[in-house]
Scaffold this motif. Structure first.
Motif, PDB file in Angstrom:
ATOM      1  N   SER A  61     -38.912  80.559  32.539  1.00  0.00           N
ATOM      2  CA  SER A  61     -39.101  81.724  33.430  1.00  0.00           C
ATOM      3  C   SER A  61     -39.753  81.241  34.709  1.00  0.00           C
ATOM      4  O   SER A  61     -40.927  80.927  34.736  1.00  0.00           O
ATOM      5  CB  SER A  61     -39.937  82.804  32.752  1.00  0.00           C
ATOM      6  N   SER A  62     -38.949  81.121  35.726  1.00  0.00           N
ATOM      7  CA  SER A  62     -39.492  80.736  37.026  1.00  0.00           C
ATOM      8  C   SER A  62     -39.865  82.001  37.782  1.00  0.00           C
ATOM      9  O   SER A  62     -39.114  82.959  37.830  1.00  0.00           O
ATOM     10  CB  SER A  62     -38.485  79.910  37.818  1.00  0.00           C
ATOM     11  N   LYS A  63     -41.026  81.984  38.339  1.00  0.00           N
ATOM     12  CA  LYS A  63     -41.504  83.156  39.078  1.00  0.00           C
ATOM     13  C   LYS A  63     -41.301  82.920  40.562  1.00  0.00           C
ATOM     14  O   LYS A  63     -41.614  81.870  41.085  1.00  0.00           O
ATOM     15  CB  LYS A  63     -42.977  83.385  38.786  1.00  0.00           C
ATOM     16  N   ARG A  64     -40.753  83.938  41.199  1.00  0.00           N
ATOM     17  CA  ARG A  64     -40.583  83.886  42.648  1.00  0.00           C
ATOM     18  C   ARG A  64     -41.830  84.477  43.285  1.00  0.00           C
ATOM     19  O   ARG A  64     -42.423  85.411  42.748  1.00  0.00           O
ATOM     20  CB  ARG A  64     -39.376  84.698  43.070  1.00  0.00           C
ATOM     21  N   PRO A  65     -42.185  83.969  44.442  1.00  0.00           N
ATOM     22  CA  PRO A  65     -43.339  84.567  45.120  1.00  0.00           C
ATOM     23  C   PRO A  65     -43.008  85.999  45.547  1.00  0.00           C
ATOM     24  O   PRO A  65     -41.864  86.325  45.860  1.00  0.00           O
ATOM     25  CB  PRO A  65     -43.570  83.668  46.335  1.00  0.00           C
TER      26      PRO A  65
ATOM     27  N   VAL B  99     -42.541  89.188  47.722  1.00  0.00           N
ATOM     28  CA  VAL B  99     -42.099  89.380  49.102  1.00  0.00           C
ATOM     29  C   VAL B  99     -42.463  90.803  49.501  1.00  0.00           C
ATOM     30  O   VAL B  99     -42.200  91.751  48.761  1.00  0.00           O
ATOM     31  CB  VAL B  99     -40.574  89.168  49.224  1.00  0.00           C
TER      32      VAL B  99
END
Length: 102
Positions: A3-7, A9
């Motif tokens: 699970s990659s988390k996006r910053p 926005v």
């Protein structure tokens, strides 16, 4: 599971990244600026009732809650147009729309 988390926005940044939404945001900001430019010409009791509406080419729409407010704005339209033009806004016509509560 990866699970990659996006910053996160901001809404404003997201809107600015989509050209259509960015244009709508610009038009909304300009409509609000136009209303601020003419508010001193509005009677005090009317100032809180008038909302900025859409800009379509050289036409601008003002939104009001009832017919009495619309009638008063129609009387003031020539002065509002003159003030907007003097402030550099290319407005050919002001439309007034009564927004009815559902």
């Amino acid at each position: 599971m990866n699970s990659s988390k996006r910053p996160a926005v901001s809404l404003q940044n997201a809107v600015e990244q989509v050209p259509t939404l960015a244009r709508l945001g610009q038009l909304a900001a300009e409509s609000a600026a136009r209303l601020r430019a003419v508010q001193p010409l509005l009677p005090p009791g009317l100032r809180e009732l008038v909302r900025p509406g859409p800009i379509e080419e050289e036409s601008w729409c003002l939104l009001v809650p009832h017919n009495a407010a619309a009638a008063k704005l129609r009387q003031l339209t020539p002065a509002l147009l003159a003030s907007l033009r003097a402030a550099g806004y290319p407005v050919g016509a002001i439309r007034i729309k009564v927004m009815r509560a559902n």
